[in-house]
Motif scaffolding. Structure first.
Motif, PDB file in Angstrom:
ATOM      1  N   GLU A  83      -5.577  14.095   2.804  1.00 53.41           N
ATOM      2  CA  GLU A  83      -6.032  15.488   2.898  1.00 53.41           C
ATOM      3  C   GLU A  83      -6.350  16.108   1.549  1.00 53.41           C
ATOM      4  N   GLU A  84      -5.979  15.468   0.439  1.00 57.52           N
ATOM      5  CA  GLU A  84      -6.275  16.002  -0.887  1.00 57.52           C
ATOM      6  C   GLU A  84      -7.358  15.225  -1.629  1.00 57.52           C
ATOM      7  N   GLN A  85      -7.828  14.132  -1.068  1.00 55.74           N
ATOM      8  CA  GLN A  85      -8.767  13.261  -1.776  1.00 55.74           C
ATOM      9  C   GLN A  85     -10.093  13.927  -2.114  1.00 55.74           C
ATOM     10  N   SER A  86     -10.674  14.680  -1.179  1.00 53.61           N
ATOM     11  CA  SER A  86     -11.981  15.296  -1.464  1.00 53.61           C
ATOM     12  C   SER A  86     -11.852  16.392  -2.517  1.00 53.61           C
ATOM     13  N   ALA A  87     -10.764  17.180  -2.464  1.00 51.60           N
ATOM     14  CA  ALA A  87     -10.550  18.220  -3.488  1.00 51.60           C
ATOM     15  C   ALA A  87     -10.349  17.576  -4.853  1.00 51.60           C
ATOM     16  N   LEU A  88      -9.601  16.478  -4.901  1.00 52.24           N
ATOM     17  CA  LEU A  88      -9.376  15.770  -6.163  1.00 52.24           C
ATOM     18  C   LEU A  88     -10.684  15.184  -6.689  1.00 52.24           C
ATOM     19  N   GLN A  89     -11.502  14.674  -5.799  1.00 54.96           N
ATOM     20  CA  GLN A  89     -12.800  14.133  -6.195  1.00 54.96           C
ATOM     21  C   GLN A  89     -13.659  15.218  -6.859  1.00 54.96           C
ATOM     22  N   GLU A  90     -13.649  16.423  -6.299  1.00 54.72           N
ATOM     23  CA  GLU A  90     -14.393  17.546  -6.884  1.00 54.72           C
ATOM     24  C   GLU A  90     -13.856  17.900  -8.269  1.00 54.72           C
ATOM     25  N   ILE A  91     -12.548  17.888  -8.416  1.00 54.90           N
ATOM     26  CA  ILE A  91     -11.933  18.183  -9.718  1.00 54.90           C
ATOM     27  C   ILE A  91     -12.369  17.150 -10.760  1.00 54.90           C
ATOM     28  N   LEU A  92     -12.394  15.878 -10.368  1.00 54.78           N
ATOM     29  CA  LEU A  92     -12.792  14.815 -11.298  1.00 54.78           C
ATOM     30  C   LEU A  92     -14.271  14.925 -11.669  1.00 54.78           C
ATOM     31  N   ILE A  93     -15.112  15.241 -10.697  1.00 57.71           N
ATOM     32  CA  ILE A  93     -16.543  15.410 -10.978  1.00 57.71           C
ATOM     33  C   ILE A  93     -16.734  16.530 -11.999  1.00 57.71           C
ATOM     34  N   ARG A  94     -16.081  17.666 -11.745  1.00 54.59           N
ATOM     35  CA  ARG A  94     -16.175  18.808 -12.656  1.00 54.59           C
ATOM     36  C   ARG A  94     -15.640  18.437 -14.052  1.00 54.59           C
ATOM     37  N   MET A  95     -14.537  17.683 -14.084  1.00 54.83           N
ATOM     38  CA  MET A  95     -13.942  17.276 -15.356  1.00 54.83           C
ATOM     39  C   MET A  95     -14.951  16.482 -16.191  1.00 54.83           C
ATOM     40  N   PHE A  96     -15.627  15.520 -15.570  1.00 52.29           N
ATOM     41  CA  PHE A  96     -16.584  14.699 -16.311  1.00 52.29           C
ATOM     42  C   PHE A  96     -17.837  15.487 -16.688  1.00 52.29           C
ATOM     43  N   VAL A  97     -18.328  16.347 -15.798  1.00 51.63           N
ATOM     44  CA  VAL A  97     -19.537  17.133 -16.071  1.00 51.63           C
ATOM     45  C   VAL A  97     -19.288  18.159 -17.175  1.00 51.63           C
ATOM     46  N   GLU A  98     -18.178  18.891 -17.069  1.00 48.48           N
ATOM     47  CA  GLU A  98     -17.886  19.957 -18.036  1.00 48.48           C
ATOM     48  C   GLU A  98     -17.246  19.436 -19.320  1.00 48.48           C
ATOM     49  N   GLY A  99     -16.749  18.210 -19.292  1.00 53.20           N
ATOM     50  CA  GLY A  99     -16.126  17.638 -20.490  1.00 53.20           C
ATOM     51  C   GLY A  99     -14.797  18.282 -20.846  1.00 53.20           C
ATOM     52  N   ARG A 100     -14.082  18.754 -19.827  1.00 49.95           N
ATOM     53  CA  ARG A 100     -12.761  19.373 -20.048  1.00 49.95           C
ATOM     54  C   ARG A 100     -11.716  18.632 -19.225  1.00 49.95           C
ATOM     55  N   GLY A 101     -10.628  18.272 -19.882  1.00 52.81           N
ATOM     56  CA  GLY A 101      -9.546  17.568 -19.204  1.00 52.81           C
ATOM     57  C   GLY A 101      -8.813  18.445 -18.212  1.00 52.81           C
ATOM     58  N   VAL A 102      -8.030  17.820 -17.379  1.00 54.85           N
ATOM     59  CA  VAL A 102      -7.213  18.495 -16.375  1.00 54.85           C
ATOM     60  C   VAL A 102      -5.792  18.609 -16.922  1.00 54.85           C
ATOM     61  N   LYS A 103      -5.179  19.771 -16.727  1.00 56.25           N
ATOM     62  CA  LYS A 103      -3.808  19.996 -17.206  1.00 56.25           C
ATOM     63  C   LYS A 103      -2.920  20.450 -16.055  1.00 56.25           C
ATOM     64  N   ASP A 104      -1.769  19.834 -15.941  1.00 56.75           N
ATOM     65  CA  ASP A 104      -0.709  20.225 -14.993  1.00 56.75           C
ATOM     66  C   ASP A 104      -1.186  20.384 -13.558  1.00 56.75           C
ATOM     67  N   LEU A 105      -1.951  19.423 -13.083  1.00 57.97           N
ATOM     68  CA  LEU A 105      -2.395  19.404 -11.692  1.00 57.97           C
ATOM     69  C   LEU A 105      -1.306  18.713 -10.865  1.00 57.97           C
ATOM     70  N   GLU A 106      -0.766  19.416  -9.879  1.00 61.82           N
ATOM     71  CA  GLU A 106       0.277  18.832  -9.034  1.00 61.82           C
ATOM     72  C   GLU A 106      -0.346  18.347  -7.735  1.00 61.82           C
ATOM     73  N   ASP A 128     -18.633   9.265 -25.623  1.00 61.66           N
ATOM     74  CA  ASP A 128     -19.451   8.241 -26.280  1.00 61.66           C
ATOM     75  C   ASP A 128     -20.130   8.842 -27.508  1.00 61.66           C
ATOM     76  N   GLU A 129     -20.964   8.055 -28.184  1.00 62.78           N
ATOM     77  CA  GLU A 129     -21.609   8.499 -29.419  1.00 62.78           C
ATOM     78  C   GLU A 129     -22.587   9.656 -29.210  1.00 62.78           C
ATOM     79  N   LYS A 130     -23.025   9.882 -27.955  1.00 66.92           N
ATOM     80  CA  LYS A 130     -23.931  10.988 -27.646  1.00 66.92           C
ATOM     81  C   LYS A 130     -23.164  12.255 -27.254  1.00 66.92           C
ATOM     82  N   GLY A 131     -21.830  12.174 -27.224  1.00 57.48           N
ATOM     83  CA  GLY A 131     -21.015  13.326 -26.855  1.00 57.48           C
ATOM     84  C   GLY A 131     -20.801  13.466 -25.357  1.00 57.48           C
ATOM     85  N   LYS A 132     -21.204  12.460 -24.607  1.00 65.19           N
ATOM     86  CA  LYS A 132     -21.051  12.467 -23.158  1.00 65.19           C
ATOM     87  C   LYS A 132     -19.709  11.814 -22.796  1.00 65.19           C
ATOM     88  N   THR A 133     -19.040  12.362 -21.794  1.00 58.86           N
ATOM     89  CA  THR A 133     -17.749  11.810 -21.380  1.00 58.86           C
ATOM     90  C   THR A 133     -17.957  10.415 -20.820  1.00 58.86           C
TER      91      THR A 133
END
Length: 198
Positions: A83-106, A128-133
Motif C-alpha cells: 500500500e506504500e509502494q506507489s507513494a514511495l515510487q513518487e518520492i524517489l522520482i521527485r528525489m532524482f528529478v529535483e536532485g534533493r535527498g530524502v530525510k527522515d522518511l518513515e 555525474d560530471e554533468k550535474g545530473k543525479t
C-alpha cells in the motif's frame, strides 16, 4: 659512477618499500571501511535512477531475509508494504528529478516471510560530471522498537485520559448526589414527624 648507480638503486628500493607500506595501509583501511559498511546495524542500499538496487550490505540482506544476489537487481520499492509502494515510487522520482535527498522518511519494509517492520529512510545523492543525479545511497534504520514504545506511550496516555474522564464524571455525579441528598435532608426537617413518607 658505481656509487651513483648504487644510490639510484637504493632510492628505487626505498620508494618501492614506501609504496608497499602505503598500499598495505590503504588495503587495511579499505577492509575496515568494507567491514563497517557490511556489518553496520543499518541497511545500506545503492539504487540507480530507475530505482534498481545496485548494492546492498550484509545487514540489509539479513534483515530482509534474502540473499544479496536476489536483492540486487530488484526495484527498491518492492521491499516495502504494497500500500506504500506507489507513494514511495513518487518520492524517489521527485528525489532524482529535483536532485534533493530524502530525510527522515518513515515507512514499512517487508521481510521475505511477509512480516513488516518500520524503517527511517535517509538518502544522499551522487551526481555525474554533468550535474545530473546518477544514483542514490540509501540508509534504512530499523525503528520498530521505537514505534512499539511510541504506541505503548500513546496507549498509556489514552488510559490516563479515560481515568481522568471517569474521575471527572464521578466527581460531577457526587456533586449532584450531594445536592439531592442535601435537599432531601432539608425537606425531611420541614416535614411533620407524623407524616408518613410512604
Amino acid at each position: 659512477a658505481r656509487t651513483e648507480l648504487m644510490e639510484a638503486f637504493g632510492n628505487q628500493i626505498s620508494v618501492a618499500l614506501n609504496n608497499a607500506k602505503l598500499f598495505d595501509r590503504m588495503k587495511r583501511s579499505e577492509l575496515m571501511y568494507f567491514d563497517l559498511f557490511e556489518n553496520s546495524p543499518d541497511i545500506y542500499f545503492s539504487i540507480n535512477r530507475d530505482h534498481i538496487i545496485t548494492g546492498c550490505n550484509t545487514t540489509g540482506a539479513r534483515m530482509l531475509g534474502f540473499e544479496k544476489e536476489i536483492i540486487i537487481g530488484e526495484k527498491f520499492e518492492n521491499f516495502f508494504i504494497p500500500e506504500e509502494q506507489s507513494a514511495l515510487q513518487e518520492i524517489l522520482i521527485r528525489m532524482f528529478v529535483e536532485g534533493r535527498g530524502v530525510k527522515d522518511l518513515e515507512e514499512q519494509m517487508v521481510r521475505k516471510e511477509g512480516g513488516p517492520f518500520y524503517v527511517n529512510v535517509n538518502t544522499s545523492l551522487v551526481f555525474d560530471e554533468k550535474g545530473k543525479t546518477s544514483h542514490a545511497r540509501i540508509v534504512a534504520r530499523d525503528i520498530s522498537q521505537r514505534k512499539k514504545m511510541e504506541s505503548a506511550i500513546l496507549h498509556a496516555q489514552k488510559i490516563d485520559s479515560i481515568g481522568n474522564l471517569a474521575g471527572g464524571i464521578a466527581h460531577d455525579f457526587n456533586n449532584i448526589l450531594a445536592a439531592v441528598l442535601g435537599s432531601a435532608s432539608i425537606m425531611r426537617r420541614h416535614m411533620k414527624e407524623d407524616h408518613d413518607l410512604a
